[in-house]
Write an enzyme that holds these catalytic residues in place. Sequence first.
Site, PDB file in Angstrom:
ATOM      1  N   ILE A  11       0.849  -1.195   0.000  1.00 49.15           N
ATOM      2  CA  ILE A  11       0.000   0.000   0.000  1.00 49.15           C
ATOM      3  C   ILE A  11       0.880   1.239   0.000  1.00 49.15           C
ATOM      4  CG2 ILE A  11      -1.888   1.197   1.172  1.00 49.15           C
ATOM      5  CD1 ILE A  11      -2.376  -1.530   2.673  1.00 49.15           C
ATOM      6  N   ARG A  12       0.855   1.979  -1.119  1.00 54.26           N
ATOM      7  CA  ARG A  12       1.620   3.218  -1.244  1.00 54.26           C
ATOM      8  C   ARG A  12       0.670   4.409  -1.205  1.00 54.26           C
ATOM      9  NH1 ARG A  12       6.880   2.041  -3.355  1.00 54.26           N
ATOM     10  NH2 ARG A  12       7.205  -0.191  -3.010  1.00 54.26           N
TER      11      ARG A  12
ATOM     12  N   THR B 215      -1.767   1.021  -4.884  1.00 52.48           N
ATOM     13  CA  THR B 215      -1.656  -0.196  -4.091  1.00 52.48           C
ATOM     14  C   THR B 215      -1.378  -1.345  -5.050  1.00 52.48           C
ATOM     15  OG1 THR B 215      -3.119   0.568  -2.328  1.00 52.48           O
ATOM     16  CG2 THR B 215      -2.872  -1.815  -2.579  1.00 52.48           C
TER      17      THR B 215
ATOM     18  N   ALA C  80       7.878   0.534   5.492  1.00 55.74           N
ATOM     19  CA  ALA C  80       7.722  -0.888   5.193  1.00 55.74           C
ATOM     20  C   ALA C  80       8.046  -1.193   3.741  1.00 55.74           C
ATOM     21  CB  ALA C  80       6.295  -1.322   5.520  1.00 55.74           C
ATOM     22  N   ASP C  81       7.694  -0.279   2.840  1.00 53.32           N
ATOM     23  CA  ASP C  81       7.985  -0.492   1.423  1.00 53.32           C
ATOM     24  C   ASP C  81       9.482  -0.510   1.165  1.00 53.32           C
ATOM     25  OD1 ASP C  81       8.034   2.212   2.197  1.00 53.32           O
ATOM     26  OD2 ASP C  81       7.589   2.932   0.176  1.00 53.32           O
TER      27      ASP C  81
END
Length: 276
Positions: A10-11, A15, A129-130
Amino acid sequence: MSSLVLAIDIRNTHTRLGLAADGVLAAQWSLGTDAGCTPDEAVAAVAGFFDAVACGLAPIEPGAALEGNDLPSQAPLADGAIIASVFPSLTEVWVEAARRLTGTRPLTVGPGLKSGLKMGFSDPASVGADRVAEMVAAKSAWGAPVLVVDLGTSTTFELLDREGSFKGGIIAPGMRLGAAALASGAAQLPSVELRAPRALLGRTTAEAMQSGIVMGEVARIDGLIEMIWADAGYATPVVLTGRGAEAIAALMRHEASVDQTLGLRGLVELYGLNRR
């Protein structure tokens, strides 16, 4: 039947959904990130992704051993799921959706999740997290050292040093953010399509803006690569990912690989590392 894992990245603007079969990313899908998304809508999006895979409409990664009859016809649709999110208000929405889709609570990338990376960072919990997922995949594919450049809402740089430690990074406004700021902050400047101009010096306002935004981004990336290498004391492989990465890589002075599956592959690897 293959063991299936759902990866959800999820950006801020998009997503990405990924489906892994027996630990290998097999298919991917992209949808716009919706701040008002409900668990029902998230479930529907994943169900649509699985339908697209079954019908041959979703991109299948080369070498992936996935057939339409490998996909369940009813829930649970996968054996497990893992989520990376930079959109806190949506994290629990997708956690609930993934729980309904798989029958188990998904893993979420964050403190407490094993990554296999050494974090030479003052506050490891604050690393997106990405970015963690991308570094895991980059280390697996290119080894260490390696430099990852992600072109998104922000342009980020992550350096894994020779020991495989996250040395640190750089976060700068992305091209689309810069273009939007120009158009909204200057009364006479229009919104422009983000593509390389025909010539460096634009002969129209739009061309001049394209040159400043796109070629300016190329110059910034090339320049920061040189500065990062000088600071580290050695050169590294460079990996680009994100929207427009192919076009930017073609304009750069430095050689760079482009990998648009980096984040999803990193999530699949993290799932395997933490489910053993």
